[in-house]
Design an enzyme around this catalytic site. Structure first.
Site, short mmCIF file in Angstrom:
data_model
loop_
_atom_site.label_atom_id
_atom_site.label_comp_id
_atom_site.label_asym_id
_atom_site.label_seq_id
_atom_site.Cartn_x
_atom_site.Cartn_y
_atom_site.Cartn_z
CG ASP A 189 -42.83 18.39 -34.06
OD1 ASP A 189 -41.68 18.87 -34.06
OD2 ASP A 189 -43.60 18.48 -33.09
CG HIS A 194 -39.66 14.81 -30.42
ND1 HIS A 194 -40.18 14.58 -29.17
CD2 HIS A 194 -40.10 16.04 -30.80
CE1 HIS A 194 -40.93 15.62 -28.82
NE2 HIS A 194 -40.88 16.51 -29.78
CB ILE A 209 -39.53 12.65 -24.92
CG1 ILE A 209 -39.52 14.05 -25.53
CG2 ILE A 209 -38.69 12.59 -23.65
CD1 ILE A 209 -40.16 15.12 -24.64
N GLY A 212 -45.63 14.92 -28.04
CA GLY A 212 -46.91 14.92 -27.34
C GLY A 212 -48.07 14.63 -28.28
#
Length: 286
Positions: A189, A194, A209, A212
């Site tokens: 990903d 990120h 961040i 998830g």
């Protein structure tokens, strides 16, 4: 312009053939924080090639079709797409290396109304290429925040699993690394949200961040410790609702409640900000 629900419901996913090695399995485990304690043998099984085992949550990165909602032909406002829920069911333990087929399909599309968005449900089977066996089934709920008002049904939607009101039966704190997102993204990903501070700021965050699904993997590790004696074969299913992002370096505290019939309820919060990041968790344990 409203999305075309017929196009989304019948999106033509190609089968994804995905070959992976023990190195990939170890890299995934390192990305969700395994191996922080070099003397912890319960973690060593996921990061050391001798008797290597795969974490059940690694299924989420196998046979992944990519960010298909970013294709202009979907009609979706990809900048307002949000991952709402994620689940897995494991039918057979994931081998530490092999070749799998990812087969994805849309299973539902619901209209919450103009200005309120839409909800898309999808599934992905992870199939062992050699035997044809389904190893795992992944379920996902995606919030299309910019695409409501197309005139479709508003439900029925899955009901969130309730969390008991009593005190938790067990808790476990796991600190994430400051560079956790940079490691986890190597499992496939590569969303710059990120990694790139400028992209993160444009998205409304003061810094990159954590993915998830990385948080999901950390909580999977906590469930293995608290409910499965660290045996990945005992965790058969897991479903969560994402409620808030995690910043790399924060500590994720998982709270667990034991229910009848091998059912476990759980949620997770960030210790530093006392914010719930995963809620309405349900797991099935053998």
């Amino acid at each position: 312009m409203p999305i075309d629900p017929k196009v989304l419901r019948n999106w033509p996913f190609a089968d994804i053939e995905h070959s992976y090695t023990t190195r990939d399995t170890i890299l995934y485990a390192l990305g969700v924080g395994c191996g922080a304690d070099p003397l912890d043998e319960s973690d060593l099984r996921f990061v050391y090639e001798a008797k290597l085992q795969a974490l059940p949550s690694m299924a989420v990165v196998l046979g992944y079709p990519g960010f298909w909602l970013g294709d202009p032909a979907t009609g979706a406002d990809w900048k307002k797409v949000l991952h709402g829920e994620q689940g897995f069911t494991i039918f057979k333990p994931l081998p530490p290396s092999g070749t799998v087929i990812g087969r994805t399909r849309v299973t539902g599309l619901f209209d919450k109304g103009a200005g309120k968005g839409a909800v898309l449900l999808s599934e992905r089977d992870v199939i062992d290429k050699a035997s044809g066996e389904v190893l795992a089934r992944l379920t996902s709920t995606t919030m299309l925040r910019g695409d409501g008002g197309f005139g479709g049904p508003s439900g029925p939607l899955p009901t969130p699993h309730p969390i008991p009101e009593r005190a938790a039966d067990a808790t476990l704190s796991i600190a994430t690394l400051p560079q956790a997102a940079l490691i986890y993204r190597l499992s496939g990903d590569y969303n710059p949200l990120h990694a790139d501070p400028a992209v993160a700021r444009a998205g409304g965050f003061d810094r990159p961040i954590l993915h998830g699904l990385c948080t999901y993997g950390v909580v999977t590790r906590a469930l293995l410790r608290l409910a499965c004696a660290s045996d990945p074969a005992r965790l058969r299913a897991m479903q969560v609702r994402f409620s808030s992002p995690v910043y790399p370096g924060e500590t994720i505290v998982t709270e667990l409640w034991r229910e009848a019939g091998g059912i476990v309820s759980f949620r997770a919060r960030v210790a530093e900000r006392d914010v719930v990041v995963i809620n309405n968790g349900r797991a099935e344990v053998v």
